[in-house]
Scaffold this active site. Structure first.
Site, mmCIF file in Angstrom:
data_model
loop_
_atom_site.group_PDB
_atom_site.id
_atom_site.type_symbol
_atom_site.label_atom_id
_atom_site.label_comp_id
_atom_site.label_asym_id
_atom_site.label_seq_id
_atom_site.Cartn_x
_atom_site.Cartn_y
_atom_site.Cartn_z
ATOM 1 N N ARG A 1 -12.677 34.235 83.977
ATOM 2 C CA ARG A 1 -12.005 32.991 84.405
ATOM 3 C C ARG A 1 -12.357 31.850 83.466
ATOM 4 O O ARG A 1 -13.360 31.880 82.751
ATOM 5 C CB ARG A 1 -12.404 32.620 85.838
ATOM 6 C CG ARG A 1 -13.903 32.272 86.020
ATOM 7 C CD ARG A 1 -14.188 30.789 86.006
ATOM 8 N NE ARG A 1 -15.607 30.489 86.029
ATOM 9 C CZ ARG A 1 -16.354 30.320 84.946
ATOM 10 N NH1 ARG A 1 -15.839 30.438 83.733
ATOM 11 N NH2 ARG A 1 -17.648 30.029 85.050
ATOM 12 N N GLU A 3 -17.045 21.325 88.318
ATOM 13 C CA GLU A 3 -18.195 22.055 87.757
ATOM 14 C C GLU A 3 -19.467 21.666 88.484
ATOM 15 O O GLU A 3 -19.706 20.482 88.735
ATOM 16 C CB GLU A 3 -18.301 21.709 86.275
ATOM 17 C CG GLU A 3 -18.700 22.866 85.408
ATOM 18 C CD GLU A 3 -17.631 23.942 85.330
ATOM 19 O OE1 GLU A 3 -17.748 24.946 86.063
ATOM 20 O OE2 GLU A 3 -16.696 23.781 84.538
ATOM 21 N N HIS A 4 -20.255 22.692 88.816
ATOM 22 C CA HIS A 4 -21.506 22.519 89.568
ATOM 23 C C HIS A 4 -21.250 21.889 90.942
ATOM 24 O O HIS A 4 -22.084 21.163 91.468
ATOM 25 C CB HIS A 4 -22.531 21.713 88.754
ATOM 26 C CG HIS A 4 -23.070 22.512 87.604
ATOM 27 N ND1 HIS A 4 -24.148 23.354 87.720
ATOM 28 C CD2 HIS A 4 -22.632 22.629 86.323
ATOM 29 C CE1 HIS A 4 -24.373 23.945 86.544
ATOM 30 N NE2 HIS A 4 -23.471 23.532 85.681
ATOM 31 N N GLY A 27 -21.273 36.259 77.577
ATOM 32 C CA GLY A 27 -22.212 35.194 77.238
ATOM 33 C C GLY A 27 -21.531 33.905 76.813
ATOM 34 O O GLY A 27 -22.152 33.024 76.244
ATOM 35 N N GLY A 57 -19.642 32.015 79.037
ATOM 36 C CA GLY A 57 -19.291 31.203 80.199
ATOM 37 C C GLY A 57 -17.886 31.489 80.709
ATOM 38 O O GLY A 57 -17.272 30.652 81.359
ATOM 39 N N SER A 72 -17.318 34.201 82.599
ATOM 40 C CA SER A 72 -17.525 35.051 83.780
ATOM 41 C C SER A 72 -17.273 36.528 83.554
ATOM 42 O O SER A 72 -16.638 37.208 84.378
ATOM 43 C CB SER A 72 -16.677 34.548 84.950
ATOM 44 O OG SER A 72 -17.120 33.277 85.305
ATOM 45 N N SER A 73 -17.819 37.029 82.455
ATOM 46 C CA SER A 73 -17.721 38.471 82.225
ATOM 47 C C SER A 73 -18.462 39.232 83.328
ATOM 48 O O SER A 73 -18.036 40.317 83.721
ATOM 49 C CB SER A 73 -18.275 38.835 80.851
ATOM 50 O OG SER A 73 -19.587 38.326 80.715
ATOM 51 N N ASP A 115 -16.908 31.985 90.447
ATOM 52 C CA ASP A 115 -16.483 32.958 89.430
ATOM 53 C C ASP A 115 -15.944 34.232 90.073
ATOM 54 O O ASP A 115 -14.897 34.758 89.687
ATOM 55 C CB ASP A 115 -17.654 33.299 88.502
ATOM 56 C CG ASP A 115 -18.312 32.058 87.923
ATOM 57 O OD1 ASP A 115 -17.702 30.977 87.977
ATOM 58 O OD2 ASP A 115 -19.448 32.169 87.421
ATOM 59 N N TYR A 144 -29.975 25.998 85.232
ATOM 60 C CA TYR A 144 -29.042 26.076 86.351
ATOM 61 C C TYR A 144 -29.792 25.952 87.674
ATOM 62 O O TYR A 144 -29.428 25.143 88.534
ATOM 63 C CB TYR A 144 -28.282 27.407 86.271
ATOM 64 C CG TYR A 144 -27.181 27.577 87.288
ATOM 65 C CD1 TYR A 144 -25.883 27.151 87.018
ATOM 66 C CD2 TYR A 144 -27.421 28.187 88.514
ATOM 67 C CE1 TYR A 144 -24.868 27.321 87.938
ATOM 68 C CE2 TYR A 144 -26.410 28.370 89.445
ATOM 69 C CZ TYR A 144 -25.130 27.938 89.147
ATOM 70 O OH TYR A 144 -24.125 28.117 90.072
#
Ligand code: GLA
Length: 392
Positions: free
Chosen positions: A34, A40-41, A128, A130, A132-133, A178, A228
């Site tokens: 995605r 965000e956050h 890696g 961001g 959402s793998s 995600d 995070y």
């Protein structure tokens, strides 16, 4: 990170599965990565997020294993691992197996018995960066295994299974965004999710005149690094001082009234979250009206707040975002911002489709000139969420 454009499908993974295991897959399932357009956050603060699914997917081919042991292959050319069925109840090696172990455990907690399975996994979701793998991995495995077991597991439940896997097997304290978009995304739609009750609204984004441009900063991003978790803690501390259960319940007025007690750090963290929820609403309204300039204003505000108040951007990502304002074709960019957890990873921009290729090339060149970093981009539109591609 390589923003992979290799096509993968049921047709590409089936022969790989057959060669590895000597029989046909019973199920092939896919789930996408995605890009978050805004919000965000906010997910772990019971707020709003507005992501879209990518066309990049994780594909899983599965069948019951004739050996009574699990046999899993994590990608083309990778070695097969073997596990006893009892071993999936706890985390272990290799690291990637935890995504599958976690999903099996969460399905079993729901009373769904998963037999020993042969699994072949392939993905063209960049890792890696961001995008959402890992959510794509969890949700595709869950979709495949649920289909294999003939179990009815709703998309939202598959998202919750993916999130619980992150928490308990991967040690990443992520929110629900995600996995939720990977499970529930729709082609040509963004999705506005209320993370308080998981209700959502699909927002049409099919205007051919506007494209989504994703550019990798080539700075590695890892949610397990502590930044995070530290932000989550700051938000919890702010809630305690504000006397609210979540920052979703707090207003900017309440925040100002407690400015001194909060102290600078918690004040700014909370200001980001409260303001970001308002920006998601403004963005959603703008997209529904086709007012791309207003959508861009919300995106710019989001980036500034993530950079200055939430402090999850980094110099490279800020450079990319400012290039969107300074390249010769800047007038064709409605807005740009960092996307995902931060500390590196990608930026997302909304760009006039007629000029998106030019904008992408100028951004890449500008980034190379500014920082000497060679990187890559994706031009995309909202893709489809998790689905079974094939079932025997
Ligand atoms: C990561 C997490 C999400 C969300 C974002 C920040 O992607 O996995 O749950 O918190 O960061 O918006």
């Amino acid at each position: 990170m390589d923003l992979e454009k290799r096509e993968i499908s049921a047709e590409t993974i089936t022969p790989l599965f057959e060669v590895a295991f000597g029989h046909r897959p019973a199920v092939v399932a896919a789930a996408p990565g995605r890009v978050n357009l805004i919000g965000e956050h906010t997910d772990y603060n019971e707020g709003f997020v507005l992501p879209m699914a990518l066309n990049n997917i994780n594909v899983v081919a599965a069948a019951p294993s004739p050996t009574g042991k699990h046999r899993w292959i994590g990608g083309p050319g990778e070695e097969m691992i073997e596990l006893e069925t009892a071993e999936t109840a706890q985390p272990g090696e290799p690291f990637w197996s935890n995504y599958v172990r976690g999903v099996i455990t969460m399905l079993e907690r729901r009373g769904i018995k998963v037999p020993a399975v042969d699994l072949f996994i392939d993905s063209n979701v960049p890792r890696g960066g961001g995008l959402s793998s890992s959510a794509a991995f969890e949700v595709s495995v869950c979709t495949a295994l649920a289909a294999l077991c003939g179990a009815d597991v709703s998309p939202t439940d598959r998202a919750l299974i993916g999130q619980a896997t992150e928490h308990e097997f991967v040690n990443v304290p992520c929110g629900i965004m995600d996995q939720f978009i990977s499970a529930n995304g729709r082609r040509d739609h963004a999705l506005m999710l209320d993370c308080r009750d998981l209700s959502y609204k699909l927002i049409p984004m099919s205007d051919p005149a506007v494209s989504v441009l994703v550019i990798d900063s080539a700075v590695k991003h890892s949610l397990a690094d502590g930044g995070y978790a530290a932000r989550r803690k700051n938000c919890e501390d702010a809630c305690a001082i504000l006397g609210v259960h979540s920052l979703r319940e707090a207003s900017l007025e309440q925040l100002e009234a407690k400015k001194v007690e909060l102290g600078d750090l918690c004040y700014r963290r909370a200001r980001h979250v409260i303001g970001e929820n308002l920006r998601v609403a403004a963005f959603a309204e703008a997209v529904q009206k086709g007012d791309w300039n207003a959508a861009g204003v919300a995106m710019r505000g989001s980036h500034a707040s993530l950079r200055d108040d939430f402090e999850v951007s980094c110099a490279e990502v800020d450079t990319l975002v400012s290039l969107a304002d300074t390249i010769p074709a800047a007038a064709s960019v409605y807005g740009a911002r960092m996307t995902g957890g931060g500390f590196g990873g990608c930026i997302v921009a909304l760009v006039k489709s007629a000029d998106v290729q030019t904008v992408a090339e100028q951004m890449i060149e500008g980034y190379r000139n500014a920082l000497g970093i060679e990187t890559d981009y994706l031009i995309t539109r909202p893709g489809e969420g998790a689905r079974v591609l094939y079932q025997a």
